[in-house]
Design a protein around this motif. Structure first.
Motif, mmCIF file in Angstrom:
data_model
loop_
_atom_site.group_PDB
_atom_site.id
_atom_site.type_symbol
_atom_site.label_atom_id
_atom_site.label_comp_id
_atom_site.label_asym_id
_atom_site.label_seq_id
_atom_site.Cartn_x
_atom_site.Cartn_y
_atom_site.Cartn_z
ATOM 1 N N LYS A 22 0.843 -1.198 0.000
ATOM 2 C CA LYS A 22 0.000 0.000 0.000
ATOM 3 C C LYS A 22 0.880 1.252 0.000
ATOM 4 O O LYS A 22 1.792 1.371 0.808
ATOM 5 N N ASN A 23 0.625 2.141 -0.955
ATOM 6 C CA ASN A 23 1.320 3.420 -1.120
ATOM 7 C C ASN A 23 2.768 3.293 -1.599
ATOM 8 O O ASN A 23 3.513 4.272 -1.582
ATOM 9 N N LEU A 24 3.203 2.114 -2.021
ATOM 10 C CA LEU A 24 4.559 1.926 -2.544
ATOM 11 C C LEU A 24 4.472 1.174 -3.867
ATOM 12 O O LEU A 24 4.013 0.030 -3.914
ATOM 13 N N SER A 25 4.883 1.836 -4.962
ATOM 14 C CA SER A 25 4.808 1.199 -6.268
ATOM 15 C C SER A 25 6.168 1.224 -6.954
ATOM 16 O O SER A 25 7.036 2.042 -6.632
ATOM 17 N N LEU A 26 6.323 0.325 -7.915
ATOM 18 C CA LEU A 26 7.577 0.153 -8.632
ATOM 19 C C LEU A 26 7.296 0.129 -10.131
ATOM 20 O O LEU A 26 6.379 -0.555 -10.575
ATOM 21 N N GLN A 27 8.106 0.898 -10.878
ATOM 22 C CA GLN A 27 8.070 0.860 -12.337
ATOM 23 C C GLN A 27 9.463 0.467 -12.814
ATOM 24 O O GLN A 27 10.445 1.066 -12.414
ATOM 25 N N ASN A 28 9.531 -0.538 -13.649
ATOM 26 C CA ASN A 28 10.798 -1.093 -14.094
ATOM 27 C C ASN A 28 10.739 -1.208 -15.617
ATOM 28 O O ASN A 28 9.805 -1.810 -16.154
ATOM 29 N N LYS A 29 11.733 -0.639 -16.314
ATOM 30 C CA LYS A 29 11.745 -0.684 -17.785
ATOM 31 C C LYS A 29 13.157 -0.988 -18.264
ATOM 32 O O LYS A 29 14.113 -0.329 -17.858
ATOM 33 N N LEU A 30 13.294 -1.983 -19.117
ATOM 34 C CA LEU A 30 14.579 -2.375 -19.677
ATOM 35 C C LEU A 30 14.474 -2.338 -21.195
ATOM 36 O O LEU A 30 13.635 -3.023 -21.780
ATOM 37 N N ASP A 31 15.342 -1.517 -21.842
ATOM 38 C CA ASP A 31 15.412 -1.432 -23.295
ATOM 39 C C ASP A 31 16.741 -2.026 -23.748
ATOM 40 O O ASP A 31 17.801 -1.663 -23.225
ATOM 41 N N LEU A 32 16.687 -2.910 -24.748
ATOM 42 C CA LEU A 32 17.879 -3.534 -25.310
ATOM 43 C C LEU A 32 17.855 -3.371 -26.827
ATOM 44 O O LEU A 32 16.808 -3.581 -27.454
ATOM 45 N N PHE A 33 18.993 -2.996 -27.406
ATOM 46 C CA PHE A 33 19.094 -2.858 -28.862
ATOM 47 C C PHE A 33 20.409 -3.456 -29.323
ATOM 48 O O PHE A 33 21.469 -3.169 -28.764
ATOM 49 N N SER A 34 20.354 -4.285 -30.361
ATOM 50 C CA SER A 34 21.548 -4.878 -30.952
ATOM 51 C C SER A 34 21.587 -4.512 -32.430
ATOM 52 O O SER A 34 20.612 -4.738 -33.157
ATOM 53 N N ASN A 35 22.708 -3.948 -32.868
ATOM 54 C CA ASN A 35 22.899 -3.537 -34.252
ATOM 55 C C ASN A 35 23.307 -4.760 -35.085
ATOM 56 O O ASN A 35 24.373 -5.324 -34.858
ATOM 57 N N TYR A 36 22.466 -5.148 -36.039
ATOM 58 C CA TYR A 36 22.763 -6.308 -36.879
ATOM 59 C C TYR A 36 24.048 -6.125 -37.691
ATOM 60 O O TYR A 36 24.762 -7.082 -37.949
ATOM 61 N N LEU A 37 24.331 -4.890 -38.119
ATOM 62 C CA LEU A 37 25.383 -4.639 -39.102
ATOM 63 C C LEU A 37 26.756 -4.345 -38.512
ATOM 64 O O LEU A 37 27.753 -4.377 -39.234
ATOM 65 N N ASN A 38 26.828 -4.010 -37.222
ATOM 66 C CA ASN A 38 28.106 -3.628 -36.634
ATOM 67 C C ASN A 38 28.175 -4.121 -35.188
ATOM 68 O O ASN A 38 27.508 -3.587 -34.319
ATOM 69 N N GLN A 39 28.978 -5.121 -34.936
ATOM 70 C CA GLN A 39 29.209 -5.673 -33.607
ATOM 71 C C GLN A 39 27.908 -5.992 -32.859
ATOM 72 O O GLN A 39 27.613 -5.414 -31.813
ATOM 73 N N PRO A 40 27.113 -6.935 -33.378
ATOM 74 C CA PRO A 40 25.834 -7.249 -32.722
ATOM 75 C C PRO A 40 25.979 -7.834 -31.326
ATOM 76 O O PRO A 40 25.015 -7.836 -30.562
ATOM 77 N N GLN A 41 27.174 -8.301 -30.970
ATOM 78 C CA GLN A 41 27.381 -8.863 -29.628
ATOM 79 C C GLN A 41 27.342 -7.792 -28.543
ATOM 80 O O GLN A 41 27.134 -8.099 -27.371
ATOM 81 N N TYR A 42 27.548 -6.520 -28.907
ATOM 82 C CA TYR A 42 27.488 -5.428 -27.929
ATOM 83 C C TYR A 42 26.084 -4.838 -27.926
ATOM 84 O O TYR A 42 25.706 -4.108 -28.830
ATOM 85 N N VAL A 43 25.331 -5.151 -26.912
ATOM 86 C CA VAL A 43 23.932 -4.737 -26.813
ATOM 87 C C VAL A 43 23.857 -3.409 -26.057
ATOM 88 O O VAL A 43 24.444 -3.263 -24.985
ATOM 89 N N ASP A 44 23.133 -2.443 -26.644
ATOM 90 C CA ASP A 44 22.869 -1.180 -25.954
ATOM 91 C C ASP A 44 21.835 -1.445 -24.869
ATOM 92 O O ASP A 44 20.815 -2.087 -25.121
ATOM 93 N N VAL A 45 22.099 -0.940 -23.665
ATOM 94 C CA VAL A 45 21.228 -1.181 -22.518
ATOM 95 C C VAL A 45 20.768 0.153 -21.949
ATOM 96 O O VAL A 45 21.574 1.058 -21.756
ATOM 97 N N ASN A 46 19.478 0.275 -21.698
ATOM 98 C CA ASN A 46 18.922 1.423 -20.982
ATOM 99 C C ASN A 46 17.912 0.848 -19.983
ATOM 100 O O ASN A 46 16.858 0.357 -20.373
ATOM 101 N N TRP A 47 18.260 0.908 -18.694
ATOM 102 C CA TRP A 47 17.437 0.284 -17.650
ATOM 103 C C TRP A 47 17.052 1.352 -16.650
ATOM 104 O O TRP A 47 17.900 1.992 -16.039
ATOM 105 N N GLU A 48 15.742 1.551 -16.485
ATOM 106 C CA GLU A 48 15.225 2.560 -15.562
ATOM 107 C C GLU A 48 14.340 1.895 -14.514
ATOM 108 O O GLU A 48 13.513 1.043 -14.839
ATOM 109 N N ILE A 49 14.537 2.314 -13.266
ATOM 110 C CA ILE A 49 13.705 1.841 -12.158
ATOM 111 C C ILE A 49 13.196 3.073 -11.409
ATOM 112 O O ILE A 49 13.977 3.961 -11.073
ATOM 113 N N LEU A 50 11.899 3.110 -11.167
ATOM 114 C CA LEU A 50 11.276 4.211 -10.435
ATOM 115 C C LEU A 50 10.486 3.625 -9.275
ATOM 116 O O LEU A 50 9.592 2.807 -9.461
ATOM 117 N N LEU A 51 10.849 4.047 -8.069
ATOM 118 C CA LEU A 51 10.167 3.633 -6.855
ATOM 119 C C LEU A 51 9.405 4.834 -6.320
ATOM 120 O O LEU A 51 9.997 5.892 -6.083
#
Length: 186
Positions: free
Chosen positions: A102-131
């Motif tokens: 009660k009165n405590l909420s969590l928002q969690n979002k994870l974005d991942l992007f991999s470039n097919y054409l240039n070094q696809p093994q390196y994934v861009d990560v954007n992870w946000e957590i809001l309490l």
């Protein structure tokens, strides 16, 4: 009912200049420097309320840099002199929103992007957590954290302690924000 064909369009930038430090007024970011535009076609899976998984196997990501000094340096993964960088790849977004208690909420979002054409093994990560915590009808508090990793972005680090960056490479970026909110109704 749980699967939907989806098209996603996302634009991110900032509004004002960013500086290397409070003492060093060297501009390291500005409005449209960088700006990110992401478009993706895929499937959005929603197994229950508050949970969403978007998978976009056909995605395009554009990085824009318009500040002349940052263009000349080749900032944000662009080559010196370039203003736009285009990538083609796969995109995944996982989101969860829910009440912990009660009165405590969590928002969690994870974005991942991999470039097919240039070094696809390196994934861009954007992870946000809001309490979010609601004390009463007038006062709220929030803690927001964001972790970013993009292998294409080179960040300097001062390893000798002389105040000058001497080691350059991709690095994890981390941001924390503590907020207090006061609500009035008229």
């Amino acid at each position: 009912k749980k699967f939907n064909y989806s098209v996603l369009l996302n634009f991110k930038s900032q509004m004002t200049e960013g500086y290397a430090s409070p003492e060093n007024k060297t501009v390291i970011s500005d409005l449209m420097s960088p700006a990110y535009l992401l478009g993706s076609v895929g499937i959005d899976y929603k197994p229950m309320d508050g949970i969403s998984l978007f998978i976009g196997p056909l995605s395009g990501k554009a990085t824009f840099v318009n500040h002349p000094d940052l263009v000349a340096l080749g900032s944000f993964g662009l080559a010196p002199g370039e203003k736009v960088r285009m990538e083609l790849g796969a995109y995944i977004r996982a989101q969860h929103t829910g009440e912990i208690m009660k009165n405590l909420s969590l928002q969690n979002k994870l974005d991942l992007f991999s470039n097919y054409l240039n070094q696809p093994q390196y994934v861009d990560v954007n992870w946000e957590i809001l309490l979010l915590f609601k004390f009463n009808n007038f006062l709220t508090a929030s803690i927001n954290t964001q972790l970013i990793y993009d292998h294409d972005i080179v960040i300097g680090k001062d390893t000798s302690g002389d105040g000058v960056a001497d080691d350059f490479g991709p690095r994890v970026q981390f941001k924390e924000i503590l907020g207090l909110g006061l609500t009035f109704s008229f």
